[in-house]
Design an enzyme around this catalytic site. Structure first.
Site, mmCIF file in Angstrom:
data_model
loop_
_atom_site.group_PDB
_atom_site.id
_atom_site.type_symbol
_atom_site.label_atom_id
_atom_site.label_comp_id
_atom_site.label_asym_id
_atom_site.label_seq_id
_atom_site.Cartn_x
_atom_site.Cartn_y
_atom_site.Cartn_z
ATOM 1 N N SER A 145 -1.108 3.978 22.119
ATOM 2 C CA SER A 145 -2.343 4.185 21.374
ATOM 3 C C SER A 145 -2.541 3.183 20.242
ATOM 4 O O SER A 145 -3.673 2.878 19.867
ATOM 5 C CB SER A 145 -2.410 5.616 20.828
ATOM 6 O OG SER A 145 -1.283 5.915 20.045
ATOM 7 N N HIS A 196 -2.214 4.229 14.706
ATOM 8 C CA HIS A 196 -3.616 3.996 15.065
ATOM 9 C C HIS A 196 -4.284 3.079 14.045
ATOM 10 O O HIS A 196 -5.008 2.146 14.412
ATOM 11 C CB HIS A 196 -4.363 5.329 15.145
ATOM 12 C CG HIS A 196 -3.848 6.241 16.208
ATOM 13 N ND1 HIS A 196 -4.301 7.538 16.371
ATOM 14 C CD2 HIS A 196 -2.906 6.052 17.173
ATOM 15 C CE1 HIS A 196 -3.665 8.104 17.376
ATOM 16 N NE2 HIS A 196 -2.815 7.222 17.870
#
Length: 216
Positions: A145, A196
């Site tokens: 991610s 992230h």
């Protein structure tokens, strides 16, 4: 009387260079470890310790950058890459791979295969750096991610670069922030938002370098 249409000029086969399908290479590199661990979990091969060993050797452990003893030489450096090809489970991997294909197909076509790989790896490293600075020291981190948020950041910057419409920069970024807040509480805090954030910022930076050089 008629004349035949001239045959199209055939390209010189020596000038044709194969294109590396980098998205599918990355997808296989993420899917394969999870399939191996899944098979071990259900008893098809190996044993249920394989997943734990994979995390021990391939996850990102911030403590290895302090005074923890690595499992092998070079682990404190290699883990900046290996963590991005491991996942916490099948659903985690599947969701990330769908995102990889949906974001990566147009982006890799636009920037090219080599630049896409630089963008992906740069975002992965940026995510790990942010997790080092702001994440828990004793918890491992895995997943693609960080790199995927880098791809999202690159796409957002590219949209803004073409139009200079600030709404195309602010609204998607705000949506990603809201998504992280929702996921954070839905997962009881077990979300590596630091990764992230770092991946997103790294993706924006790398894409910015591409766009600047494109205008030279």
């Amino acid at each position: 009387m008629w004349s035949a249409r001239p045959a199209p000029e055939q390209p010189d086969l020596q000038d044709v260079k194969p294109t590396l399908p980098i998205i599918w290479v990355l997808l296989v590199m993420c899917v394969l470890p999870e399939l191996v661990f899944l098979g071990a979990d259900v008893g098809y091969w190996g044993d249920r310790t394989w997943r734990a060993l994979g995390l021990q050797y391939g996850a990102f452990w911030p403590g290895l950058l302090d005074n923890w003893r690595p499992n092998y030489t070079g682990q404190p450096i290699l883990m900046f890459l290996t963590y991005g090809f491991l996942h916490a489970g099948t659903w985690h991997m599947g969701l990330n791979m769908v995102t990889l294909v949906s974001l990566g197909r147009s982006l890799s076509t636009q920037v090219g295969q080599r630049q896409f790989l630089v963008l992906y790896i740069g975002s992965m490293i940026g995510g790990a750096l942010a997790f080092t600075l702001f994440g828990p020291v004793s918890s491992p981190m895995v997943g693609a991610s960080g790199a995927l948020f880098g791809l999202a950041g690159a796409l957002i910057l590219d949209l803004w670069w073409d139009t200079h419409d600030w709404r195309l920069l602010v609204l998607p970024t705000g949506g990603l922030i809201l998504l992280n807040v929702i996921m954070y509480y839905a997962m009881d805090g077990l979300l590596a938002w630091q990764t992230h954030l770092g991946g997103f910022l790294a993706g924006v930076w790398v894409m910015g370098m591409f766009l600047i050089h494109e205008g030279d």
